[in-house]
Design a protein around this motif. Structure first.
Motif, PDB file in Angstrom:
ATOM      1  N   ILE A 124       5.510  14.609 -13.749  1.00  0.00           N
ATOM      2  CA  ILE A 124       4.842  14.987 -15.003  1.00  0.00           C
ATOM      3  C   ILE A 124       4.331  16.419 -14.916  1.00  0.00           C
ATOM      4  O   ILE A 124       4.497  17.215 -15.845  1.00  0.00           O
ATOM      5  N   GLU A 125       3.715  16.753 -13.786  1.00  0.00           N
ATOM      6  CA  GLU A 125       3.161  18.107 -13.633  1.00  0.00           C
ATOM      7  C   GLU A 125       4.275  19.156 -13.626  1.00  0.00           C
ATOM      8  O   GLU A 125       4.144  20.219 -14.228  1.00  0.00           O
ATOM      9  N   ARG A 126       5.402  18.856 -12.963  1.00  0.00           N
ATOM     10  CA  ARG A 126       6.528  19.803 -12.952  1.00  0.00           C
ATOM     11  C   ARG A 126       7.077  20.013 -14.360  1.00  0.00           C
ATOM     12  O   ARG A 126       7.360  21.126 -14.776  1.00  0.00           O
ATOM     13  N   ALA A 127       7.194  18.920 -15.108  1.00  0.00           N
ATOM     14  CA  ALA A 127       7.708  19.025 -16.479  1.00  0.00           C
ATOM     15  C   ALA A 127       6.739  19.820 -17.339  1.00  0.00           C
ATOM     16  O   ALA A 127       7.146  20.637 -18.167  1.00  0.00           O
ATOM     17  N   ASP A 156       3.749  13.858  -3.079  1.00  0.00           N
ATOM     18  CA  ASP A 156       5.146  13.444  -3.019  1.00  0.00           C
ATOM     19  C   ASP A 156       5.874  13.990  -4.246  1.00  0.00           C
ATOM     20  O   ASP A 156       5.517  13.652  -5.376  1.00  0.00           O
ATOM     21  N   PRO A 157       6.877  14.852  -4.057  1.00  0.00           N
ATOM     22  CA  PRO A 157       7.552  15.448  -5.210  1.00  0.00           C
ATOM     23  C   PRO A 157       8.231  14.432  -6.122  1.00  0.00           C
ATOM     24  O   PRO A 157       8.499  14.721  -7.274  1.00  0.00           O
ATOM     25  N   GLY A 158       8.503  13.236  -5.624  1.00  0.00           N
ATOM     26  CA  GLY A 158       9.159  12.224  -6.444  1.00  0.00           C
ATOM     27  C   GLY A 158       8.206  11.285  -7.166  1.00  0.00           C
ATOM     28  O   GLY A 158       8.642  10.423  -7.928  1.00  0.00           O
ATOM     29  N   SER A 159       6.919  11.428  -6.957  1.00  0.00           N
ATOM     30  CA  SER A 159       5.962  10.520  -7.586  1.00  0.00           C
ATOM     31  C   SER A 159       5.784  10.842  -9.065  1.00  0.00           C
ATOM     32  O   SER A 159       6.068  11.956  -9.518  1.00  0.00           O
ATOM     33  N   GLY A 160       5.299   9.874  -9.817  1.00  0.00           N
ATOM     34  CA  GLY A 160       5.076  10.054 -11.248  1.00  0.00           C
ATOM     35  C   GLY A 160       4.202  11.251 -11.592  1.00  0.00           C
ATOM     36  O   GLY A 160       4.585  12.085 -12.423  1.00  0.00           O
ATOM     37  N   ILE A 168       0.843  -1.199   0.000  1.00  0.00           N
ATOM     38  CA  ILE A 168       0.000   0.000   0.000  1.00  0.00           C
ATOM     39  C   ILE A 168       0.878   1.248   0.000  1.00  0.00           C
ATOM     40  O   ILE A 168       0.645   2.182  -0.765  1.00  0.00           O
ATOM     41  N   ALA A 169       1.903   1.268   0.839  1.00  0.00           N
ATOM     42  CA  ALA A 169       2.803   2.425   0.904  1.00  0.00           C
ATOM     43  C   ALA A 169       3.528   2.628  -0.423  1.00  0.00           C
ATOM     44  O   ALA A 169       3.695   3.764  -0.886  1.00  0.00           O
ATOM     45  N   GLU A 170       3.933   1.545  -1.059  1.00  0.00           N
ATOM     46  CA  GLU A 170       4.630   1.640  -2.341  1.00  0.00           C
ATOM     47  C   GLU A 170       3.722   2.218  -3.428  1.00  0.00           C
ATOM     48  O   GLU A 170       4.098   3.139  -4.152  1.00  0.00           O
ATOM     49  N   VAL A 171       2.509   1.690  -3.537  1.00  0.00           N
ATOM     50  CA  VAL A 171       1.571   2.173  -4.550  1.00  0.00           C
ATOM     51  C   VAL A 171       1.177   3.621  -4.271  1.00  0.00           C
ATOM     52  O   VAL A 171       1.113   4.445  -5.188  1.00  0.00           O
ATOM     53  N   GLU A 172       0.949   3.924  -3.014  1.00  0.00           N
ATOM     54  CA  GLU A 172       0.588   5.294  -2.659  1.00  0.00           C
ATOM     55  C   GLU A 172       1.725   6.263  -2.994  1.00  0.00           C
ATOM     56  O   GLU A 172       1.492   7.374  -3.469  1.00  0.00           O
ATOM     57  N   GLY A 173       2.959   5.845  -2.796  1.00  0.00           N
ATOM     58  CA  GLY A 173       4.102   6.675  -3.135  1.00  0.00           C
ATOM     59  C   GLY A 173       4.239   6.899  -4.633  1.00  0.00           C
ATOM     60  O   GLY A 173       4.640   7.973  -5.085  1.00  0.00           O
ATOM     61  N   LEU A 174       3.909   5.889  -5.425  1.00  0.00           N
ATOM     62  CA  LEU A 174       4.002   6.022  -6.882  1.00  0.00           C
ATOM     63  C   LEU A 174       3.000   7.021  -7.445  1.00  0.00           C
ATOM     64  O   LEU A 174       3.286   7.715  -8.414  1.00  0.00           O
ATOM     65  N   PHE A 175       1.811   7.069  -6.849  1.00  0.00           N
ATOM     66  CA  PHE A 175       0.733   7.862  -7.422  1.00  0.00           C
ATOM     67  C   PHE A 175       0.339   9.077  -6.598  1.00  0.00           C
ATOM     68  O   PHE A 175      -0.656   9.725  -6.885  1.00  0.00           O
ATOM     69  N   SER A 176       1.114   9.398  -5.577  1.00  0.00           N
ATOM     70  CA  SER A 176       0.781  10.514  -4.702  1.00  0.00           C
ATOM     71  C   SER A 176       0.877  11.845  -5.436  1.00  0.00           C
ATOM     72  O   SER A 176       1.811  12.086  -6.209  1.00  0.00           O
ATOM     73  N   LEU A 177      -0.081  12.707  -5.192  1.00  0.00           N
ATOM     74  CA  LEU A 177      -0.043  14.053  -5.756  1.00  0.00           C
ATOM     75  C   LEU A 177       0.800  14.985  -4.887  1.00  0.00           C
ATOM     76  O   LEU A 177       1.109  16.102  -5.292  1.00  0.00           O
TER      77      LEU A 177
END
Length: 96
Positions: free
Chosen positions: A76-79, A68-72, A57-66
């Motif tokens: 994308i939004e920063r770029a 967390d500056p390191g999330s996907g 759960i923590a891993e998936v939440e980290g991948l898709f968090s709005l």
């Protein structure tokens, strides 16, 4: 055909199972909501399985968090904003 002795042996094993089962539970926040997990199983199985579920759960939440500056999504939004685009708007979504 099941005889009385076989039936009692099977019924007895089911009746004894809750006594040897271990209960592991967790309540917390994930994916923006309060969640709970409850597992029951043989001693030494339920606890580690619950720990693996929490880690996943923590891993998936980290991948898709709005947040967390390191999330996907954040990358994308920063770029997108670096290219001169404005912040994401609901009107950007194609509903067609």
């Amino acid at each position: 055909m099941m005889n009385r002795r076989r039936f009692l042996a099977i019924a007895g094993s089911f009746a004894a199972t809750p006594a040897i089962a271990q209960r592991a539970s967790w309540t917390g926040h994930a994916f923006g909501a309060e969640v709970s997990i409850e597992l029951r199983g043989p001693d030494g199985v339920a606890g580690p399985a619950l720990q693996r579920a929490q880690a996943l759960i923590a891993e998936v939440e980290g991948l898709f968090s709005l947040y967390d500056p390191g999330s996907g999504p954040s990358v994308i939004e920063r770029a997108r904003c670096a290219d001169g685009a404005t912040a994401f708007r609901e009107s950007d979504v194609d509903r067609g």
